[in-house]
Design a protein around this motif. Structure first.
Motif, mmCIF file in Angstrom:
data_model
loop_
_atom_site.group_PDB
_atom_site.id
_atom_site.type_symbol
_atom_site.label_atom_id
_atom_site.label_comp_id
_atom_site.label_asym_id
_atom_site.label_seq_id
_atom_site.Cartn_x
_atom_site.Cartn_y
_atom_site.Cartn_z
ATOM 1 N N GLN A 1 37.456 -24.278 37.925
ATOM 2 C CA GLN A 1 37.396 -25.488 37.102
ATOM 3 C C GLN A 1 35.982 -25.721 36.573
ATOM 4 O OE1 GLN A 1 39.005 -29.004 39.037
ATOM 5 N NE2 GLN A 1 37.580 -30.326 37.961
ATOM 6 N N THR A 2 34.996 -25.576 37.452
ATOM 7 C CA THR A 2 33.606 -25.767 37.035
ATOM 8 C C THR A 2 33.172 -24.698 36.038
ATOM 9 O OG1 THR A 2 33.119 -26.712 39.215
ATOM 10 C CG2 THR A 2 31.241 -26.048 37.874
ATOM 11 N N SER A 3 33.617 -23.467 36.259
ATOM 12 C CA SER A 3 33.263 -22.377 35.342
ATOM 13 C C SER A 3 33.826 -22.630 33.949
ATOM 14 C CB SER A 3 33.781 -21.040 35.887
ATOM 15 O OG SER A 3 33.167 -20.723 37.114
ATOM 16 N N ARG A 4 35.070 -23.117 33.889
ATOM 17 C CA ARG A 4 35.670 -23.401 32.576
ATOM 18 C C ARG A 4 34.893 -24.494 31.853
ATOM 19 N NH1 ARG A 4 40.572 -22.636 35.469
ATOM 20 N NH2 ARG A 4 40.732 -24.884 35.849
ATOM 21 N N TRP A 5 34.508 -25.539 32.595
ATOM 22 C CA TRP A 5 33.730 -26.607 31.966
ATOM 23 C C TRP A 5 32.381 -26.080 31.496
ATOM 24 C CZ3 TRP A 5 28.951 -28.248 33.846
ATOM 25 C CH2 TRP A 5 28.363 -29.273 33.110
ATOM 26 N N TYR A 6 31.750 -25.271 32.334
ATOM 27 C CA TYR A 6 30.409 -24.778 32.020
ATOM 28 C C TYR A 6 30.404 -23.965 30.734
ATOM 29 C CZ TYR A 6 25.671 -23.256 33.174
ATOM 30 O OH TYR A 6 24.326 -23.046 33.159
ATOM 31 N N ARG A 7 31.485 -23.226 30.499
ATOM 32 C CA ARG A 7 31.547 -22.380 29.311
ATOM 33 C C ARG A 7 31.801 -23.167 28.029
ATOM 34 N NH1 ARG A 7 32.749 -19.096 33.465
ATOM 35 N NH2 ARG A 7 32.074 -16.932 33.317
ATOM 36 N N THR A 8 32.078 -24.461 28.166
ATOM 37 C CA THR A 8 32.240 -25.287 26.966
ATOM 38 C C THR A 8 30.903 -25.796 26.442
ATOM 39 O OG1 THR A 8 32.502 -27.361 28.223
ATOM 40 C CG2 THR A 8 34.495 -26.062 27.784
ATOM 41 N N ILE A 9 29.835 -25.626 27.209
ATOM 42 C CA ILE A 9 28.517 -26.107 26.802
ATOM 43 C C ILE A 9 27.962 -25.215 25.697
ATOM 44 C CG2 ILE A 9 26.160 -26.578 27.572
ATOM 45 C CD1 ILE A 9 27.242 -26.981 30.366
ATOM 46 N N ILE A 10 27.400 -25.829 24.691
ATOM 47 C CA ILE A 10 26.777 -25.071 23.606
ATOM 48 C C ILE A 10 25.581 -24.293 24.161
ATOM 49 C CG2 ILE A 10 25.581 -25.246 21.388
ATOM 50 C CD1 ILE A 10 27.168 -27.784 20.845
ATOM 51 N N ASP A 11 25.477 -23.026 23.777
ATOM 52 C CA ASP A 11 24.382 -22.152 24.229
ATOM 53 C C ASP A 11 24.353 -22.013 25.751
ATOM 54 O OD1 ASP A 11 23.457 -21.606 21.684
ATOM 55 O OD2 ASP A 11 22.050 -23.281 21.671
#
Length: 332
Positions: free
Chosen positions: A266-276
């Motif tokens: 879940q955290t990894s999916r959220w993290y990959r939504t961050i720009i750059d």
């Protein structure tokens, strides 16, 4: 062999019985063949440790959990490997401690190799020796400062080694089979200390995070709140997370381990939504190394055995403003 919730895993070895009773004595009986790579990995997965691994010199020896592998250099044949078992009956041996997670990432750790998350490392560096650690530091901290610092520390104390457990956990993807209670992986280096691998370190992290959020002194977003809620769930429902060391027999609640796995995904999916996020990831690791691992007084913040995790976590949280400012400076 199959596990609940996990696809069936077929055995890697099949046995065929053959009789050589009527073979002419002068004929050399054929032997099974195997690559050195496969042999090294199979021994690891069976719970053995390599006592001597010099295939170029014809010397191999591995032991563990009742299994023994030895080698002999035979003219005209090459390297001949012998296997013996002197442990308990096979149907009982599965209960012995030391079973490793049977995944490529775990196999690589056994030979000191980190299979890094793609946004941080484009290659899989080894970290089993000081020189390999220095090379890896150059990849993670492109300023070169950490590598220079490591050389200085190693020159002063040839036996010195930085703690790598927290760094490895930040770099690697999760290495686990869902639906199983296997938790052991081989240590890639001789200093795998860190707060993330200790229940007392994780409890100290939770306590400091709870204080930072509740006292209102720090601005925080919804993701920080989500992390706090996750730690509360572990504290209240899963004592193994923060109150006791891991059971050497791998007897952990599968529900608990799957929950940890879920939070990671879940955290990894959220993290990959961050720009750059690729650049942010690299900048964070670089700042973490410079501020939290290599400090001005030659002391590591998140290190030693039998350490005061509460004091270390307090120092870690105090360093966060410096880490964030450094990351902003590198981004803009």
């Amino acid at each position: 062999m199959s596990y609940s919730g996990v696809a069936a895993y077929r055995p890697a070895v099949t046995f065929e019985e053959r009789s050589w009773d009527f073979q002419i004595p002068d004929i050399v009986r054929p032997l099974a063949t195997i690559t050195v790579c496969d042999l090294a990995i199979i021994a690891r997965r069976m719970g053995m440790q390599w006592k001597d691994f010099r295939p170029v010199d014809g010397i191999l020896r591995a032991e563990g959990r009742g299994h023994i592998i030895t080698s002999t250099l035979v003219k005209s044949l090459g390297l001949l490997v012998q296997y013996n078992y002197n442990g308990p009956p096979p149907h009982l041996s599965i209960r012995l401690p030391g079973r490793y997670i049977p995944l490529e990432e775990s196999d690589a750790l056994g030979f000191g190799i980190i299979t890094g998350e793609g946004s941080i490392l484009e290659q899989n560096p080894p970290i089993s020796t000081i020189q390999e650690i220095i090379t890896t530091l150059n990849l993670l901290d492109q300023s070169g400062w950490c590598a220079v610092r490591m050389k200085e520390l190693a020159r002063r104390d040839p036996g010195y080694s930085i703690p790598l457990a927290d760094l490895v956990s930040m770099i690697m993807e999760i290495s686990r089979l869902r639906g199983t209670n296997l938790v052991h992986v081989p240590a890639p280096s001789n200093n795998m200390n860190g707060f993330s691998v200790s229940p007392y370190g994780r409890r100290a992290f939770w306590a400091l995070l709870e204080d930072c959020v509740s006292n209102g002194r720090y601005h925080h977003g919804p993701q920080t709140e989500a992390v706090l809620q996750a730690t509360r769930q572990f504290i209240n429902n899963h004592p193994e997370w923060a109150e006791r060391e891991l059971d050497p027999d791998n007897q952990h609640s599968t529900d608990y381990l799957d929950l940890v796995h879920d939070y990671f995904d879940q955290t990894s999916r959220w993290y990959r939504t961050i720009i750059d996020f690729h650049k942010i990831n690299r900048n964070f690791i670089s700042a973490y190394l410079r501020f939290c691992v290599f400090c001005q007084n030659d002391q590591n913040v998140l290190v030693a055995e039998n350490s005061d995790y509460e004091a270390e976590m307090k120092r870690y949280f105090e360093l966060w403003p410096l880490i964030l400012n450094d990351m902003r400076a590198q981004l803009f």
